[in-house]
Motif scaffolding. Structure first.
Motif, PDB file in Angstrom:
ATOM      1  N   ARG A 209     -54.385 -30.623  77.216  1.00 11.36           N
ATOM      2  CA  ARG A 209     -53.369 -31.662  77.821  1.00 11.36           C
ATOM      3  C   ARG A 209     -52.140 -31.232  77.586  1.00 11.36           C
ATOM      4  O   ARG A 209     -51.321 -32.209  78.515  1.00 11.36           O
ATOM      5  N   ALA A 210     -52.027 -30.337  76.944  1.00 10.86           N
ATOM      6  CA  ALA A 210     -49.678 -30.219  77.033  1.00 10.86           C
ATOM      7  C   ALA A 210     -49.755 -29.497  78.237  1.00 10.86           C
ATOM      8  O   ALA A 210     -48.246 -30.357  78.860  1.00 10.86           O
ATOM      9  N   GLY A 211     -50.915 -28.731  78.451  1.00  8.65           N
ATOM     10  CA  GLY A 211     -50.026 -28.391  79.890  1.00  8.65           C
ATOM     11  C   GLY A 211     -50.095 -29.159  80.575  1.00  8.65           C
ATOM     12  O   GLY A 211     -49.047 -29.117  82.097  1.00  8.65           O
ATOM     13  N   GLU A 212     -51.219 -30.225  80.356  1.00  6.47           N
ATOM     14  CA  GLU A 212     -51.093 -31.414  81.622  1.00  6.47           C
ATOM     15  C   GLU A 212     -49.811 -31.926  81.640  1.00  6.47           C
ATOM     16  O   GLU A 212     -49.742 -32.405  82.999  1.00  6.47           O
ATOM     17  N   ILE A 213     -48.851 -31.961  81.085  1.00  7.36           N
ATOM     18  CA  ILE A 213     -47.893 -33.123  80.837  1.00  7.36           C
ATOM     19  C   ILE A 213     -46.901 -31.943  81.960  1.00  7.36           C
ATOM     20  O   ILE A 213     -46.030 -31.687  82.037  1.00  7.36           O
TER      21      ILE A 213
ATOM     22  N   VAL B 184     -43.691 -32.233  75.107  1.00  8.68           N
ATOM     23  CA  VAL B 184     -44.735 -31.169  74.933  1.00  8.68           C
ATOM     24  C   VAL B 184     -45.021 -31.305  73.536  1.00  8.68           C
ATOM     25  O   VAL B 184     -45.899 -31.037  72.735  1.00  8.68           O
ATOM     26  N   GLU B 185     -43.383 -31.449  72.946  1.00  7.84           N
ATOM     27  CA  GLU B 185     -43.168 -30.431  71.895  1.00  7.84           C
ATOM     28  C   GLU B 185     -44.188 -31.713  71.126  1.00  7.84           C
ATOM     29  O   GLU B 185     -44.892 -31.885  69.404  1.00  7.84           O
TER      30      GLU B 185
ATOM     31  N   ASP C  28     -43.980 -23.602  70.465  1.00 11.04           N
ATOM     32  CA  ASP C  28     -43.436 -23.359  71.319  1.00 11.04           C
ATOM     33  C   ASP C  28     -43.568 -24.018  72.373  1.00 11.04           C
ATOM     34  O   ASP C  28     -44.939 -24.130  73.150  1.00 11.04           O
ATOM     35  N   PRO C  29     -43.133 -25.307  72.564  1.00 11.84           N
ATOM     36  CA  PRO C  29     -43.676 -26.433  73.991  1.00 11.84           C
ATOM     37  C   PRO C  29     -43.403 -25.842  75.024  1.00 11.84           C
ATOM     38  O   PRO C  29     -44.237 -26.392  76.050  1.00 11.84           O
ATOM     39  N   LEU C  30     -42.810 -25.088  75.167  1.00 16.46           N
ATOM     40  CA  LEU C  30     -42.302 -24.297  76.788  1.00 16.46           C
ATOM     41  C   LEU C  30     -41.564 -23.251  76.897  1.00 16.46           C
ATOM     42  O   LEU C  30     -40.564 -22.692  76.474  1.00 16.46           O
TER      43      LEU C  30
END
Length: 269
Positions: A21-25, A52-53, A88-90
């Motif tokens: 779901r974080a990837g969807e962001i 994302v974080e 690591d959010p991104l």
């Protein structure tokens, strides 16, 4: 491992869903204005990193309330303690800012001195890497293994450069030249999590880099080991840890040779 098998199964399943779901962001934000800010001369941060974080911190804290959160944009220190989600959010923010697809959400679970599980999601390439200690490594649900190359000149090696590259050229350039000469080629994707995931699935024979943080390597470290590879400091023998100045990850067979190329001397004599 500080959890029972059924607990690990639940954490892995729910953790994977959260990271997806974080990837969807990331997907949702891809074509938006990036609103880039600077943490350093070439060290970028965007609203997507923060979004994302924030999402991962909230959801992973609910999933495992006793775990610390060690995340790139908010960590007060890098010590994971006894139990922590390392985020690591991104990874590859510079790539994200320039529309390059090698951008990853990387999440690892640390417990009692070792990685327990790791997820690396590369959403723009639809690739999801996962590993649980003792259970192997996977790409989109299929088992992966490291490359079978036995010679450096039969493989491609990855590296990366620190944000302090302008100040550290004397450290960076000599190993780069030696590795370039010894291998079939060097690739620099700009995201250490992706480099480690690609080493785990055999696309790269190895990866080395200096100056990384725990969130850069946590999930990928476990992926490489669970895929049959080896991870140490750049000397090729000293165990890797989050306080290490550099990391060396290979298929194992190439480890000594790549260490010698990186360090510029015959090691282990």
């Amino acid at each position: 491992m500080p959890f029972q098998r059924n607990q690990v199964d639940e954490l892995s399943s729910k953790g994977e869903a959260i990271v997806r779901r974080a990837g969807e962001i990331v997907h949702k934000h891809w074509d938006r204005p990036k609103n880039v800010q600077y943490k350093g001369r070439i060290d970028l941060v965007t609203e997507t990193d923060t979004a994302v974080e924030d999402y991962l911190t909230r959801e992973l804290s609910l999933l495992l309330p006793k775990a610390r959160i060690v995340a790139e944009e908010s960590a007060a220190d890098v010590d994971p303690g006894d139990l922590a989600w390392i985020i690591d959010p991104l990874d590859g923010t510079t790539n994200f800012a320039h529309g390059l697809p090698h951008v990853a959400v990387s999440v690892g679970l640390w417990g009692k001195g070792r990685m327990i599980m790791g997820f690396i999601h590369v959403p723009k390439l639809n690739e999801f890497f996962s590993a649980v200690r003792g259970r192997g490594a996977f790409l989109n649900g299929r088992p992966i293994t490291v490359a079978d190359a036995a010679r450096l000149d039969a493989t491609v090696v990855a590296t990366g450069f620190p944000y302090s590259v302008a100040e550290d050229l004397e450290q960076i350039l000599p190993p780069l030249g030696r590795v370039l000469e010894a291998t079939r080629g060097i690739r620099r994707l700009g995201a250490a999590a992706v480099d480690l995931a690609y080493t785990a699935c055999g696309r790269f024979g190895g990866f080395y880099e200096y100056g990384l943080k725990p969130w850069d390597t946590a999930a990928g470290w476990l992926l490489v080991e669970e895929a049959g590879g080896k991870v140490t400091r750049t000397d090729g023998t000293t165990p890797y840890g989050f306080d290490s100045p550099g990391i060396l990850a290979t298929n194992g067979t190439l480890h000594a040779a790549l260490a010698e190329a990186v360090e510029g001397e015959v090691l282990g004599k």
